[in-house]
Write an enzyme that holds these catalytic residues in place. Sequence first.
Site, PDB file in Angstrom:
ATOM      1  CD  GLU A  11      -4.734   4.696   0.894  1.00  0.00           C
ATOM      2  OE1 GLU A  11      -5.164   5.809   1.234  1.00  0.00           O
ATOM      3  OE2 GLU A  11      -4.234   3.891   1.688  1.00  0.00           O
ATOM      4  CE1 TYR A  22      -6.790   1.012   1.294  1.00  0.00           C
ATOM      5  CE2 TYR A  22      -7.998   2.325  -0.316  1.00  0.00           C
ATOM      6  CZ  TYR A  22      -7.415   2.187   0.930  1.00  0.00           C
ATOM      7  OH  TYR A  22      -7.469   3.243   1.832  1.00  0.00           O
ATOM      8  CG  ASP A  27      -0.475   7.224   2.107  1.00  0.00           C
ATOM      9  OD1 ASP A  27      -1.685   7.424   1.916  1.00  0.00           O
ATOM     10  OD2 ASP A  27       0.243   7.997   2.785  1.00  0.00           O
ATOM     11  CG  ASP A  43       0.386   5.367   5.658  1.00  0.00           C
ATOM     12  OD1 ASP A  43       0.400   4.666   4.617  1.00  0.00           O
ATOM     13  OD2 ASP A  43      -0.591   6.074   5.980  1.00  0.00           O
ATOM     14  CG  HIS A  44       0.184   0.448   4.556  1.00  0.00           C
ATOM     15  ND1 HIS A  44      -0.641  -0.572   4.963  1.00  0.00           N
ATOM     16  CD2 HIS A  44      -0.580   1.575   4.572  1.00  0.00           C
ATOM     17  CE1 HIS A  44      -1.851  -0.092   5.224  1.00  0.00           C
ATOM     18  NE2 HIS A  44      -1.840   1.209   4.984  1.00  0.00           N
ATOM     19  CG  ASP A  50      -0.614  -3.981   4.246  1.00  0.00           C
ATOM     20  OD1 ASP A  50      -1.079  -3.495   3.204  1.00  0.00           O
ATOM     21  OD2 ASP A  50      -0.398  -3.301   5.284  1.00  0.00           O
ATOM     22  CG  ASN A  65      -1.748   1.290   1.314  1.00  0.00           C
ATOM     23  OD1 ASN A  65      -1.299   2.368   0.945  1.00  0.00           O
ATOM     24  ND2 ASN A  65      -2.972   1.188   1.812  1.00  0.00           N
ATOM     25  CG  ASP A  91      -4.761  -1.727   3.536  1.00  0.00           C
ATOM     26  OD1 ASP A  91      -5.224  -2.369   4.515  1.00  0.00           O
ATOM     27  OD2 ASP A  91      -4.668  -0.489   3.535  1.00  0.00           O
ATOM     28  CG  ASN A 148      -8.279  -0.705   5.619  1.00  0.00           C
ATOM     29  OD1 ASN A 148      -7.574  -0.157   6.469  1.00  0.00           O
ATOM     30  ND2 ASN A 148      -8.514  -0.160   4.434  1.00  0.00           N
TER      31      ASN A 148
END
Length: 311
Positions: A90, A165, A64, A301-302, A276, A62, A204, A206
């Site tokens: 993402e 995602y 971002d 941030d991943h 993830d 991911n 991801d 989530n």
Amino acid sequence: IMKRGKKEEDAAADGDTDTGSASAKKTKKAKEPEAPIMYDDPPDKMTSKDGREANMKITSWNVDGLRAWVKKKGLDWVREEAPDVLCLQETKCAEKSLPADITSMPEYPHKYWSASDEKEGYSGVAMLCKTEPLKVTYGIGNEEHDKEGRVITAEFPNFFLVTVYVPNSGRGLVRLDYRKTWDVDFRAYLSELDMQKPLVLCGDLNVAHQEIDLKNPKGNKKNAGFTPEEREGFGQLLESGFIDSFRELYPEQANAYTFWTYMMNSRGKNVGWRLDYFVLSSSLLPGLCDSKIRNKALGSDHCPITLHIAV
């Protein structure tokens, strides 16, 4: 909730979930409790349970925001890792705005993109392949879900690869009801694929499945990613004949995360979440070699995750 062994229970009470030697435990205790417990990705295992050599390497990340990630030299890491397939989530980027650095990458002649129809700069996934898949499809065949650019499926000779995602339930859980619908429909989509040939799902998701999958389970029971509903949704996926490859190989490994908020130096302190995953059809388990968390790789941030499998 996962039953934890006595040794692990005691270790958790110490705030020390490292399964190191007793002497290492003593020195840890002497330190102030704030010292972060980091996770070291062990050396890659390249042989499966049934003795086959890994012949497929898949990486999922991911990013971002793909444009920012390319600027932060994410592609340098990819070239070094050199997976057979790279899945990104993402991407937040319409196809017409993709940076040339990635669209012209010779290492991956077969590139597939899916972006959000309505909101530009939102969601989006990509799949870059060294060898051409037999077939590639977008979405899950459900209009409500398919307008946000969340799923790409590639069919290879021996398996399907799905990258996703998963919708975030949002601040204040504003999308939790939608997410519950998504979980049911997506699980049905995967089960249908699995009847044709086995699959690898990456991306991801989530959700942190169990308490071991995030640093602060107690404080997050009502937050997106760790609600009982989302955890139950993931549990139901596993019950339909799929496995969480990392947890299968490392059942007691704590402090192994793939996401850290940019706030409060969370990554430096390793206050994170494992969001993830590589989820496999159970029939692929004998060929599973390793499931890696590349937590040293920066740019998002991943962090990226990598699967080694014999298919």
